[in-house]
Design a protein around this motif. Structure first.
Motif, PDB file in Angstrom:
ATOM      1  N   ASP A  25       6.839   5.025  -0.728  1.00 38.19           N
ATOM      2  CA  ASP A  25       7.325   5.572   0.543  1.00 38.19           C
ATOM      3  C   ASP A  25       8.286   4.609   1.227  1.00 38.19           C
ATOM      4  OD1 ASP A  25       5.816   7.868   0.211  1.00 38.19           O
ATOM      5  OD2 ASP A  25       4.091   7.055   1.275  1.00 38.19           O
ATOM      6  N   CYS A  46       0.813  -1.219   0.000  1.00 41.88           N
ATOM      7  CA  CYS A  46       0.000   0.000   0.000  1.00 41.88           C
ATOM      8  C   CYS A  46       0.843   1.265   0.000  1.00 41.88           C
ATOM      9  CB  CYS A  46      -0.931   0.008   1.217  1.00 41.88           C
ATOM     10  SG  CYS A  46      -2.175  -1.296   1.202  1.00 41.88           S
ATOM     11  N   LYS A  47       2.083   1.176   0.477  1.00 38.29           N
ATOM     12  CA  LYS A  47       2.947   2.358   0.584  1.00 38.29           C
ATOM     13  C   LYS A  47       4.295   2.104  -0.087  1.00 38.29           C
ATOM     14  CE  LYS A  47       0.885   3.647   5.042  1.00 38.29           C
ATOM     15  NZ  LYS A  47       0.257   4.898   4.608  1.00 38.29           N
TER      16      LYS A  47
END
Length: 309
Positions: free
Chosen positions: A114, A110-111
């Motif tokens: 990042d 999901c990230k």
């Protein structure tokens, strides 16, 4: 004139240590020792060859990384963040905690961008790194993934890099990235880079990464032709198996999709009723752009929702 007395140098004491402090430490150790193998306040137990052994989860967690992860999986999941997710994944791998491992991987999916940019990514153990990279759902620009692997390699130069880079999907990069970013590192040989460039040109069978769309996702209209079709965009290349279509005008409508606006895949042609939503299912596929075409209609209006179930 005042004279300062240094108690630490007095006979019978150790320099820098107060005897009262030693007594307190001794008493704490004695009290902690009484908890060992004692039912008093115990909140977990081990069963060893039919023998029941009482224990205390807080003490176990403080003394052992394994028990910390095992006894507080739920806390780790709730407090997962960019700064600790790689450490948690390493621990889950080390102690074969599959449930926790899957939670970590989903968090990282999901990230993805990042996670790649965070300094802790380079601290992944080799096994964890390979598991992250091999996932189709770890969606980020492939050049960013490659650069993160280069940083990892710099920290672990003695590790065999071959199995790690086997998960890098060179055809997902542009020719410019392959020549200016990948080639100078020497990690891939020229033949591998040339093969990737050939695959890019054909745009067929590319090893896509994608997000998995859970629930329903309304697509954004990016182009509405003045004649008979509308183009919708999903925010990222996504794995889908259902397109929900609603149209303002009844009649025959054709639905197609593509991941790159070049190679088009036809879903089919359907008789649609005005303002009645229809779910169209098909084999799972990668998509980013949805084309909806109306036959012999002008001033059309339609809504597309995509999902994966």
């Amino acid at each position: 004139m005042c004279t300062q007395v240094n108690e630490a140098s007095s006979p019978g004491t150790t320099k820098g240590t107060n005897t009262d402090d030693i007594d307190v430490i001794d008493r704490v150790e004695l009290d902690m020792g009484r908890l060992c193998m004692n039912d008093l306040y115990s909140d977990v137990e081990f069963l060893v060859e039919e023998h029941r052994l009482p224990a205390h989860r807080n003490i176990l967690a403080v003394r052992s990384e394994y028990f910390s992860a095992m006894l507080y999986e739920k806390n780790l999941q709730q407090n997962a963040s960019l700064s600790n997710i790689c450490k948690i994944l390493n621990a889950a791998h080390r102690y074969s905690m599959n449930g926790l491992r899957k939670k970590c991987l989903n968090f990282m999916d999901c990230k993805a961008s990042d996670v790649l940019q965070h300094a802790s990514f380079a601290m992944l153990c080799k096994e964890s790194l390979e598991e992250v990279l091999e996932r189709d759902t770890f969606y980020a620009p492939e050049v960013e993934i490659f650069q993160a692997v280069c940083k990892w390699r710099a920290l672990f130069p003695s590790e065999d890099i071959k199995t790690v880079i086997s998960h890098i999907r060179l055809p997902l990069m542009s020719v410019k990235e392959l020549l200016r970013v990948v080639r100078p590192t020497g990690i891939f040989d020229l033949d591998q880079i040339m093969d990737a460039m050939d695959q890019i040109k054909t745009t067929e069978n590319l090893p896509h990464r994608s997000v998995v769309l859970r629930g329903e996702n309304v697509c954004k209209v990016i182009r509405c032709c003045q004649y008979d079709y509308t183009v919708f965009e999903i925010s990222k290349v996504s794995l889908i198996n259902c397109i929900s279509l609603t149209v303002s005008v009844g009649g025959k409508w054709t639905v197609r999709f593509t991941h790159n606006m070049e190679h088009m895949y036809s879903v089919g042609t359907y008789d649609m009723k005005p303002n009645v939503r229809r779910d169209i299912y098909f084999e799972k596929a990668f998509a980013r752009y949805i084309y909806v075409t109306a036959f012999n209609q002008n001033e059309i209006d339609s809504e597309v929702i995509v999902k994966y179930k």
